[in-house]
Design an enzyme around this catalytic site. Sequence first.
Site, mmCIF file in Angstrom:
data_model
loop_
_atom_site.group_PDB
_atom_site.id
_atom_site.type_symbol
_atom_site.label_atom_id
_atom_site.label_comp_id
_atom_site.label_asym_id
_atom_site.label_seq_id
_atom_site.Cartn_x
_atom_site.Cartn_y
_atom_site.Cartn_z
ATOM 1 N N SER A 1 0.974 -4.976 3.515
ATOM 2 C CA SER A 1 1.154 -3.963 4.703
ATOM 3 C C SER A 1 1.237 -4.906 5.810
ATOM 4 C CB SER A 1 0.140 -3.082 4.638
ATOM 5 O OG SER A 1 0.284 -1.963 5.611
ATOM 6 N N ASP B 1 3.368 1.757 0.930
ATOM 7 C CA ASP B 1 2.554 0.826 1.485
ATOM 8 C C ASP B 1 1.719 -0.072 0.226
ATOM 9 O OD1 ASP B 1 0.091 -0.362 2.441
ATOM 10 O OD2 ASP B 1 0.831 0.581 4.371
#
Length: 270
Positions: free
Chosen positions: A38, A154
């Site tokens: 991320s 993610d």
Amino acid sequence: MKIGLALSGGAARGLAHVGVIEVLERENIRIDMVAGASMGAIIGAAYAGGMSAAELRHHALDLSWPKLVRLFEFNPLRTSGFTGTRRVREKLKSIIGDRDFSELQKPFVCVATDIISGEEVVFKRGSVLDAVLASMALPLVFKVPRLGRRYLVDGGISDPLPVAPLKDLGADKIIAVNVLRGLGIIPTSSKSMDEIPKHAPNFVRVATQVIYIASAHLAEAGLKQADVAIEPDMTGIHLADFGMASDAIQRGETAAEASVPSIRKLLSSI
């Protein structure tokens, strides 16, 4: 002997990674390879691509909410997320470029999550831009990007602190930076950390909070595999507090400075 740097996810909290890298540069601590999830993937890709800590700081301080809002492309609710990723991709491209993994100055790996199978997907070849975009695509917020035959979201959902992928890449010793500890919904203006918000958090904050609470627990597994763990005190900085970039960077710097003796000890043992 190869030293690896693993950077956790954490949205605005992840800007603390910049402060850590500043200290590593200042102390002439050589990092041979990098991994991230991320926000850690964004910063890790830029660092592996040759960006200096000063340049990273410049980009971090430029992430104000008025500028970030302009990156959103709101979609009808029938899509997989509130906003598309076209403008976000262009912003990422301006920061990390559009290169192949083989073109980076340091070996780099980042992780995403297959939303269909639930599997962790590790990227170490191909387009860095595509990989990082997938790694930072927070579910429900961003339209789920498709890469090949996979729909990816993610990386923090499956591996928020990718130490194991870094070992697979060839790292012998690993410095891990985790910014997910102590993640609570506390207003940054609150004078007391025990203060209860007057209003219940909205849908987006609840969704992101659920994801990151789970990620915070998963990050513990990565910490146990690291040789040196750096955990900045991020109390009072929430995931969306990009306006507190300077504070986040300073906290990363403070935590890294406190960890320098441990890193020196690790290097001397090598």
